[in-house]
Design a protein around this motif. Structure first.
Motif, mmCIF file in Angstrom:
data_model
loop_
_atom_site.group_PDB
_atom_site.id
_atom_site.type_symbol
_atom_site.label_atom_id
_atom_site.label_comp_id
_atom_site.label_asym_id
_atom_site.label_seq_id
_atom_site.Cartn_x
_atom_site.Cartn_y
_atom_site.Cartn_z
ATOM 1 N N GLU A 152 2.679 4.440 -4.010
ATOM 2 C CA GLU A 152 2.345 5.855 -4.101
ATOM 3 C C GLU A 152 3.277 6.564 -5.090
ATOM 4 O O GLU A 152 2.835 7.386 -5.882
ATOM 5 N N ALA A 153 4.542 6.200 -5.027
ATOM 6 C CA ALA A 153 5.516 6.824 -5.918
ATOM 7 C C ALA A 153 5.288 6.415 -7.363
ATOM 8 O O ALA A 153 5.764 7.066 -8.283
ATOM 9 N N LYS A 154 4.566 5.313 -7.583
ATOM 10 C CA LYS A 154 4.249 4.881 -8.948
ATOM 11 C C LYS A 154 3.083 5.671 -9.511
ATOM 12 O O LYS A 154 2.730 5.530 -10.668
ATOM 13 N N GLY A 155 2.422 6.436 -8.653
ATOM 14 C CA GLY A 155 1.255 7.182 -9.105
ATOM 15 C C GLY A 155 -0.022 6.369 -9.032
ATOM 16 O O GLY A 155 -1.026 6.723 -9.636
ATOM 17 N N VAL A 156 0.010 5.261 -8.302
ATOM 18 C CA VAL A 156 -1.183 4.427 -8.151
ATOM 19 C C VAL A 156 -2.223 5.189 -7.315
ATOM 20 O O VAL A 156 -1.881 5.818 -6.319
ATOM 21 N N SER A 157 -3.483 5.132 -7.736
ATOM 22 C CA SER A 157 -4.526 5.884 -7.038
ATOM 23 C C SER A 157 -4.753 5.328 -5.639
ATOM 24 O O SER A 157 -4.478 4.156 -5.376
ATOM 25 N N SER A 158 -5.257 6.181 -4.745
ATOM 26 C CA SER A 158 -5.404 5.727 -3.352
ATOM 27 C C SER A 158 -6.389 4.565 -3.264
ATOM 28 O O SER A 158 -6.214 3.667 -2.435
ATOM 29 N N HIS A 211 -3.034 -3.286 -2.620
ATOM 30 C CA HIS A 211 -1.824 -3.452 -1.818
ATOM 31 C C HIS A 211 -2.121 -3.637 -0.334
ATOM 32 O O HIS A 211 -1.509 -4.457 0.326
ATOM 33 N N ASP A 238 6.912 0.005 3.659
ATOM 34 C CA ASP A 238 7.581 0.739 2.591
ATOM 35 C C ASP A 238 6.928 0.531 1.232
ATOM 36 O O ASP A 238 6.912 1.433 0.408
ATOM 37 N N PHE A 239 6.395 -0.681 0.990
ATOM 38 C CA PHE A 239 5.895 -0.922 -0.373
ATOM 39 C C PHE A 239 4.645 -0.107 -0.687
ATOM 40 O O PHE A 239 4.310 0.076 -1.855
ATOM 41 N N ILE A 240 3.983 0.414 0.325
ATOM 42 C CA ILE A 240 2.860 1.313 0.074
ATOM 43 C C ILE A 240 3.389 2.638 -0.472
ATOM 44 O O ILE A 240 2.817 3.231 -1.383
ATOM 45 N N LEU A 241 4.529 3.055 0.068
ATOM 46 C CA LEU A 241 5.189 4.262 -0.433
ATOM 47 C C LEU A 241 5.627 4.052 -1.885
ATOM 48 O O LEU A 241 5.498 4.947 -2.716
ATOM 49 N N THR A 242 6.128 2.848 -2.178
ATOM 50 C CA THR A 242 6.517 2.535 -3.555
ATOM 51 C C THR A 242 5.315 2.682 -4.482
ATOM 52 O O THR A 242 5.412 3.287 -5.543
ATOM 53 N N ARG A 300 -6.818 2.166 -5.436
ATOM 54 C CA ARG A 300 -6.112 0.950 -5.831
ATOM 55 C C ARG A 300 -5.074 0.557 -4.794
ATOM 56 O O ARG A 300 -4.812 -0.632 -4.583
ATOM 57 N N ILE A 301 -4.475 1.530 -4.143
ATOM 58 C CA ILE A 301 -3.510 1.202 -3.092
ATOM 59 C C ILE A 301 -4.211 0.417 -2.003
ATOM 60 O O ILE A 301 -3.720 -0.607 -1.527
#
Lengths: 341, 309
Positions: B209-215, B222, B203-207, B217-218
């Motif tokens: 993503e919802a923050k607008g973090v670039s792929s 993360h 789930d925290f990857i979705l979080t 950086r994800i």
């Protein structure tokens, strides 16, 4: 009221081994500035998928927004944006909090860094300023000792606290729209109430629009301006809070209202529970999706899908009982005139 | 943290003692003795004299006590087969050879394996993923000696690029290292792939993503760190194994490493060498597990905090 978000004919499908699951089928709605909309319905009715589609967060789970769907947010066509443009909006103009606060935070990152990550993603600022802002946000969501909490990891916080941190992250850049996907489902009842109070006060303070996704109608009454009841990927009834609670028209809404625990206690009767399961979304729907579970089901209900019929500007119902030729039925005892103060 | 390390060291000593005791009795339970395995038809009297000289005529328990006493003075003893050769010297001479080959192979296998695993996971079900997984499957299933034979044939007979066997130059390193890194490379690639996929669905990857973090950086902030954690446990146990060398590789390429020496010591019933080497192997093994625990505690806050409480 100015429109902040417009969703038109939203269709979302998941391609599975068994076939195409049509999770959301032609959902349209508007959300005004500072308005709070509640989407209610049981598990699998498409409410979460609809809310994730608004932020285009479905790609990881394999959801596909079908051609012909339209989502407009602050005048921008969300479905036409590039990932870069989308990332500029996500987290700053609109943000989301999720159901399970236990797993929604990165376990190996301090909560301070997770809040600041949102700030750094959207603003050029110094670490010191971002840190101050993070402390401010933690104070805002009523977390004691914010300075020390910043250095904590998620597992050192309780579930309620983590959800507060999620809210702090979501609010870091004063978004215009907050989507809360069952924010209190994973929490115990007392924490639920506290958290909903907090969300309500923050909604006023930040002048945000909120989409609250929930299966608990009890939470809705004190929070939302508008309610839409979803079933099998479609909106079966929508209206203002007063319309839904005082004069609900759809048998499914009646069933939902009848199964709120507090009301059963008042009448000292057994808590109502709706029998059966929602239809299989793999199959095409050629009848009213609720027909098999509906105690007022008529022959027509099994032959054609009812169109949405507007009783007032805001109150819409998709049910054959609204047809002039349908027999008049009375809702179950206790429904209508429900006191939601 | 100091208390945590101290506790671990105490555990280590207990484990070490148990292993020493167990190996002592196991080695002595193998039929035969060092004298007979060296010279078969020795007159009984001479043989008994030798056994007496080394104390092998005494009851096993007495030998055990003597052995432990000797160990406590820090003396691992000397080879029975080659009198005068200290076990410590054997390790000092042969371990670096095994260590160099094993270390380079592990480093390459780990780095490339992790990288391929990430690439495969991020391209799930597309061609890079399928390619990596097929190669990884081959890598884990084909035995090293088959690889060794093929590589020797191709690179020394067909295209004479490297020496077939031996030790001494950089060229001698290439083929054995290539053979040895295939296995770890394949298993790290498979392991990292599943680990990354597991984290990607959190789930925290979705979080994020919802923050607008670039792929990018994800993935880097993360996914990588969280999916790397289980791999650390794997590498630590592998590090311990590199000094003990690989008997197969060292035999095929005629490399004077510890792996080969260890096996011949067992065949020679060279008790002190087998025991001495085993103590050193066990020591490095538990030491690297300790390092691994400390490393994990540094990287994973959940472990760190749990230990402190």
């Amino acid at each position: 009221m100015d429109s902040l978000l417009t969703v038109k004919n939203l269709n979302v499908s998941f391609n599975t081994y068994a076939g195409e699951v049509k999770a959301v089928r032609g959902v349209s709605f508007d959300l005004g500035v500072k308005e709070a909309l509640a989407m209610v319905g049981e598990s699998g009715c498409g409410k979460t998928v609809t809310s994730k589609a608004v932020m285009r967060l479905l790609s990881r789970s394999g959801g596909i927004i079908k051609e012909g769907s339209r989502i407009e947010f602050m005048g921008q066509d969300i479905l036409g944006l590039s990932t870069r443009e989308l990332n500029r909006i996500r987290g700053s103009k609109m943000s989301m909090i999720f159901q399970d606060s236990m797993t929604s935070l990165n376990p190996t990152m301090t909560i301070g860094n997770q809040i600041m990550e949102n700030i750094f993603t959207h603003e050029k600022t110094t670490r010191q300023k971002a840190r101050e802002r993070a402390i401010e946000l933690l104070k805002l969501v009523e977390i004691p000792n914010p300075e020390t909490r910043l250095k904590n990891y998620p597992h050192q916080l309780s579930g309620g606290m983590r959800q507060r941190v999620m809210i702090a992250i979501a609010l870091a850049l004063n978004p215009s729209l907050l989507i809360a996907d069952e924010p209190t489902t994973a929490l115990d009842v007392t924490i639920q109430a506290q958290l909903m109070d907090l969300l309500r006060s923050l909604k006023e303070r930040f002048s945000m629009s909120v989409i609250l996704v929930t299966h608990d109608l009890g939470v809705v009454a004190d929070f939302a301006d508008k309610v839409q009841v979803m079933y099998a990927g479609t909106i079966v009834e929508r209206g203002t809070v007063d319309e839904i609670f005082d004069s609900p028209r759809h048998p499914y809404t009646w069933a939902l209202l009848s199964s709120i625990p507090g009301r059963a206690q008042e009448s000292k009767s057994k808590l109502y529970s709706l029998q059966g399961t929602p239809p299989d979304l793999l199959l095409p729907l050629q009848q009213c999706p609720f027909a098999p579970r509906c105690q007022y089901c008529m022959p027509i209900c099994k032959k054609a899908i009812p169109k949405e019929n507007f009783l007032t500007d805001t109150h819409g119902v998709a049910c054959w009982l609204q047809h002039p030729m349908a027999p008049k039925v009375t809702p179950p005892a206790g429904i209508g005139g429900y006191d939601h103060e | 943290m100091a208390k945590f390390i101290l506790k671990r060291i105490l555990y280590m000593l207990v484990v070490l003692f148990c292993v020493i005791t167990l190996t002592f009795f196991l080695v002595h339970s193998i039929p035969g003795d060092p004298i007979t395995s060296m010279v078969q038809d020795l007159p009984i009297e001479t043989r008994d004299l030798y056994l007496q000289k080394y104390g092998f005529d005494q009851p096993l328990i007495v030998q055990y006590v003597k052995f432990i006493q000797q160990l406590l003075t820090g003396d691992l003893g000397q080879s029975l087969r080659y009198p005068g050769r200290q076990v410590v010297d054997i390790v000092a001479n042969y371990a670096p050879v095994s260590g160099i080959i094993g270390g380079i192979a592990l480093a390459i296998g780990f780095a490339v394996g992790i990288l391929l695993g990430i690439i495969a996971a991020l391209n799930r079900n597309r061609w890079p993923d399928r390619l990596v997984m097929v190669l990884a499957l081959l890598g884990t299933t084909i035995p090293t000696f088959v690889f060794a034979a093929v590589l020797q044939y191709v690179f020394t007979v067909t295209v004479p690029l490297f020496p077939t066997t031996g030790w001494g130059t950089w060229g001698h390193l290439v083929l054995p290292v290539a053979c040895m890194c295939v296995g770890p490379l394949a298993s790290y690639a498979r392991y990292m792939r599943s680990s990354v996929l597991d984290i990607t669905n959190q789930d925290f990857i979705l979080t994020a993503e919802a923050k607008g973090v670039s792929s990018f950086r994800i993935v880097s902030r993360h996914i990588f760190r969280n999916s790397f954690l289980p791999c650390i446990t794997m590498i630590c146990t592998s590090i311990a194994g590199i000094f003990s060398g690989s008997f197969i590789i060292e035999s095929i390429f005629a490399i004077p490493g510890l792996g080969k020496y260890f096996i011949s010591a067992i065949n020679d019933r060279d008790y002190s060498v087998v025991l001495g080497l085993n103590i050193i192997f066990t020591g490095t093994y538990i030491l690297s597990i300790l390092v691994c625990d400390i490393l994990l505690a540094i990287i994973d806050p959940r472990i760190r905090i749990a230990e402190e409480n």
